[in-house]
Design a protein around this motif. Structure first.
Motif, PDB file in Angstrom:
ATOM      1  N   LEU A  73       0.662  -1.145   0.403  1.00 29.74           N
ATOM      2  CA  LEU A  73       0.058   0.135   0.105  1.00 29.74           C
ATOM      3  C   LEU A  73       1.004   1.334   0.289  1.00 29.74           C
ATOM      4  O   LEU A  73       0.178   2.319  -0.777  1.00 29.74           O
ATOM      5  N   ALA A  76       2.520   2.015  -3.305  1.00 27.95           N
ATOM      6  CA  ALA A  76       1.479   2.539  -4.584  1.00 27.95           C
ATOM      7  C   ALA A  76       1.552   4.362  -4.103  1.00 27.95           C
ATOM      8  O   ALA A  76       1.135   4.810  -5.355  1.00 27.95           O
ATOM      9  N   ALA A  77       1.598   4.929  -2.881  1.00 27.88           N
ATOM     10  CA  ALA A  77       1.591   6.815  -3.170  1.00 27.88           C
ATOM     11  C   ALA A  77       2.962   7.067  -3.675  1.00 27.88           C
ATOM     12  O   ALA A  77       3.761   6.502  -4.417  1.00 27.88           O
ATOM     13  N   PRO A  78       2.492   8.002  -4.195  1.00 28.82           N
ATOM     14  CA  PRO A  78       3.836   8.723  -4.909  1.00 28.82           C
ATOM     15  C   PRO A  78       5.257   9.248  -4.039  1.00 28.82           C
ATOM     16  O   PRO A  78       6.386   9.223  -4.986  1.00 28.82           O
ATOM     17  N   HIS A  79       4.498   9.764  -2.840  1.00 32.13           N
ATOM     18  CA  HIS A  79       5.774   9.460  -1.488  1.00 32.13           C
ATOM     19  C   HIS A  79       5.389   8.752  -0.391  1.00 32.13           C
ATOM     20  O   HIS A  79       5.091   9.126  -0.015  1.00 32.13           O
ATOM     21  N   PHE A  85       3.024   7.050   5.058  1.00 31.46           N
ATOM     22  CA  PHE A  85       2.894   8.854   3.720  1.00 31.46           C
ATOM     23  C   PHE A  85       3.473   9.672   3.921  1.00 31.46           C
ATOM     24  O   PHE A  85       3.590   9.788   4.987  1.00 31.46           O
ATOM     25  N   ILE A  86       4.330  10.628   2.861  1.00 35.32           N
ATOM     26  CA  ILE A  86       5.253  11.620   3.076  1.00 35.32           C
ATOM     27  C   ILE A  86       4.394  13.090   2.519  1.00 35.32           C
ATOM     28  O   ILE A  86       4.197  12.599   0.706  1.00 35.32           O
ATOM     29  N   VAL A  87       4.216  13.552   2.635  1.00 38.67           N
ATOM     30  CA  VAL A  87       3.205  14.913   2.708  1.00 38.67           C
ATOM     31  C   VAL A  87       4.414  16.262   2.924  1.00 38.67           C
ATOM     32  O   VAL A  87       5.391  16.121   3.572  1.00 38.67           O
TER      33      VAL A  87
ATOM     34  N   GLY B 327      -4.048  13.204  -3.691  1.00 39.33           N
ATOM     35  CA  GLY B 327      -2.097  12.899  -4.029  1.00 39.33           C
ATOM     36  C   GLY B 327      -1.281  12.332  -2.919  1.00 39.33           C
ATOM     37  O   GLY B 327       0.540  12.180  -2.470  1.00 39.33           O
ATOM     38  N   VAL B 328      -1.895  12.249  -2.341  1.00 34.73           N
ATOM     39  CA  VAL B 328      -1.269  11.290  -0.582  1.00 34.73           C
ATOM     40  C   VAL B 328      -0.986   9.570  -0.814  1.00 34.73           C
ATOM     41  O   VAL B 328       0.099   9.078  -0.731  1.00 34.73           O
ATOM     42  N   ARG B 329      -2.158   9.192  -1.553  1.00 32.91           N
ATOM     43  CA  ARG B 329      -2.331   7.714  -1.390  1.00 32.91           C
ATOM     44  C   ARG B 329      -2.230   6.559  -2.697  1.00 32.91           C
ATOM     45  O   ARG B 329      -1.655   5.759  -2.282  1.00 32.91           O
ATOM     46  N   PHE B 330      -2.664   7.318  -3.727  1.00 39.09           N
ATOM     47  CA  PHE B 330      -2.362   6.730  -4.931  1.00 39.09           C
ATOM     48  C   PHE B 330      -2.153   7.997  -5.805  1.00 39.09           C
ATOM     49  O   PHE B 330      -2.357   8.675  -5.992  1.00 39.09           O
ATOM     50  N   GLY B 331      -1.218   7.017  -6.770  1.00 36.50           N
ATOM     51  CA  GLY B 331      -1.789   7.703  -7.625  1.00 36.50           C
ATOM     52  C   GLY B 331      -0.438   8.723  -8.133  1.00 36.50           C
ATOM     53  O   GLY B 331       0.280   8.851  -7.848  1.00 36.50           O
TER      54      GLY B 331
END
Lengths: 92, 482
Positions: A73, A76-79, A85-87, B327-331
């Motif tokens: 999972l 699958a995240a962009p970052h 997840f990194i934001v 834009g956080v979890r996918f794509g």
């Protein structure tokens, strides 16, 4: 009901967390006004029944089951990294 | 006839008999897709390697004497808003480019477990929002009957794939007509099951209270076989039901004499309904009557009111469901310095115009000061419409109408969103009321296919299939587009 103005489009875009191309704002305002005008027909409908929501067939037991793979999972995240997840930074 | 143009039922029979291998069938399907897709653009992803590997595994298993599933070796095309493990799933949007889901939608998994082989993921209007498959980040799909025309939408790629003969069965999703309308415009069967009949787990949600997964096919028997496999309760979808499917088995042979088919005069004229479509549908209804069905007049909800309720409720649900694409979890993500700017930039540039229009509309009807007048009133009207359908079914067993008011429009001809929305006027009622509905190919107008819609009470799909099978015995199976 009021027409949807360009200012309304900006306000709705802010609420929906998306930018709207400035060249599109007026067109969007006109299109949304057309649609909201069309749906005014709803106001004249006499409703004699109470709407009932869809029923759920069953609920699952409240027990722990294997779930999706954490690493997959995160991948699958962009970052992301191994921790999450990194934001962009949100605090100090 | 090309091998893979046979029905699913027939393909499984000859594969299991050892007359041909699943590998040969899969390869024939893939070769056609690879040759035609550059022009038709019905597929976003062609699953060549995975499909051939799955076919080889199936052939080996049949060789070992294992009992194959009811759809063994059948090539299927899956709408690209249904998640497929290890295969890119885009929902036709830039925002999901490159997204590889870690799981498979239940409806798809059940077909695969029954032996079906996914040969392609099909094109769609972005997030299933549209009626033409022109609103895809991956370009417009063409109608196999006339490449200057749209295939309908939003499941246009799946409808075009079955019409072109790529596969005997494909999957779509139907929120306001997105299976039935493209089925009508492409000359194939398209079934929207009862809401709750087929699990929505793994379907990328548009409007959850209206969305339903369903099959396209070129024979009533294949449609029944696909529904039979997909239907039933799924622990991952609490709204899915375990309602019995026994009646589906016997539906195809059932005599339709005495079946009461309801017709509403207001649904058979005016409202932008073309004369060619009206005449073709009326002729098919006469055929039902000749076969012994009884035609009765019924009162149905006004199509304008259903359309209006839909264009409040569906965008409202969409604005909420699509909040997860941030834009956080996918794509895909547009980088920015702050989190809100990242959200706004990503969503504002990676969503297409139609999706943005509907998110803004949904945000409007749910916003403070407008919620009561729009959203809640639309909910009340939805309740009323559901009640009116239930009342109509006191006098008839099913309802017949045109599926789409017009034949397939030319690509690029529809520039006004409202005009496009009106193409769904006959299909939306079944979604609002949660009813099963089927589009049957019933002839041609201006050399383009016309569809007849049948609507049944909840969980009465067998009535739809009985009429479809009886009509097919009379008129023959719809052919592959040429």
């Amino acid at each position: 009901m009021p027409d949807i103005t360009s200012d309304d489009v900006h306000r709705l875009a802010e609420l929906a967390r998306l930018t709207v191309d400035s060249a599109r704002v007026e067109t969007l305002a006109a299109e949304l006004s057309d649609i909201t005008e069309y749906v005014q027909v709803l106001r004249s409908v006499t409703c004699t029944v109470t709407p009932s929501p869809h029923a759920m067939s069953s609920v699952r037991k409240d027990e722990v089951n294997p779930s999706l793979d954490r690493e997959e999972l995160l991948n699958a995240a962009p970052h992301s990294d191994a921790d999450g997840f990194i934001v962009p930074r949100v605090v100090g | 006839m090309t091998i893979h143009h046979q029905s699913a039922t027939q393909l499984t029979r000859i594969i299991c008999a050892g007359d041909i291998s699943a590998y040969e069938v899969t390869t024939a399907s893939l070769e056609q897709i690879q040759a035609e897709n550059p022009n038709l653009n019905a597929a976003i992803t062609i699953c060549a390697e995975k499909a051939q590997a799955a076919a080889k595994r199936l052939d080996e298993s049949i060789g070992r004497g294992e009992i194959p599933g009811p759809l063994a070796g059948v090539p299927i095309v899956v709408k690209d808003n249904l998640c497929t493990e290890g295969v890119e799933t885009t929902a036709g949007s830039h925002i999901l480019r490159g997204h590889i889901p870690p799981f498979t939608a239940t409806a798809v998994a059940r077909l695969v477990n029954a032996g079906a082989i996914i040969v392609a993921k099909s094109n769609l209007d972005e997030f299933a929002m549209g009626s033409s498959t022109e609103h895809s980040a991956f370009g417009a799909t063409k109608n196999p009957w006339d490449h200057t025309r749209v295939p309908g939408g939003s499941s246009g790629g799946s409808a075009a794939a079955v019409a072109a003969g790529w596969a005997p069965i494909s999957l779509g999703s139907d929120t306001g007509g997105s299976i039935r309308q493209p089925a009508s415009l492409c000359g194939v069967y398209g079934l929207k099951p009862t809401w709750g009949r087929v699990s929505r787990f793994g379907l990328i949600a548009f409007a959850s209270s209206l969305d339903q997964v369903g099959p396209f096919a070129r024979t009533a028997q294949d449609l029944a076989a696909a529904l039979q496999v997909m239907a039933g309760h799924d622990p991952h979808d609490a709204t899915s039901t375990a309602y019995a499917t026994d009646a589906l088995n016997t539906a195809l042979e059932k005599d339709i004499r005495g079946q009461r088919i309801g017709i509403c005069p207001e649904w058979m004229s005016g409202n932008g309904l073309s004369t060619g479509v009206a005449d073709t549908v009326s002729h098919a209804i006469e055929v039902f009557e000749k076969m012994g069905a009884k035609i009765v007049e019924v009162t149905l909800p006004k199509t304008q009111e259903a359309l209006a309720a839909y264009y409040v409720l569906a965008p409202a649900e969409a604005s909420s469901n699509l909040a997860r694409f941030d834009g956080v979890r996918f794509g895909v993500r547009n980088e920015a310095n702050t989190l809100p700017e990242m959200y706004k930039s990503t969503r504002g540039t990676q969503f297409g115009d139609e999706v943005i229009r509907r998110i803004l509309l949904g945000t409007f009807v749910l916003s403070d000061g407008y919620r009561e007048a729009y959203y809640r009133q639309a909910q009340r009207v939805r309740g009323q419409i559901t009640h009116e359908f239930e009342s109509a079914f006191a006098d008839c067993d099913l309802i017949a109408s045109p599926t789409s008011p017009v034949i397939a429009p030319l690509i690029g001809a529809q520039t006004d969103p409202l005009a496009m929305y009106r193409m769904d006027e006959f299909t939306i009622g079944a979604n609002l009321a949660g009813l099963p509905a089927l589009s049957i190919p019933c002839g041609y107008s201006d050399s383009m296919p016309v569809g007849l819609q049948l609507i049944a009470p909840k969980f009465r799909e067998e009535r739809l299939l009985s009429i479809a099978a009886a009509y097919e015995r009379h008129a023959g199976q719809p052919g592959v587009a040429s």
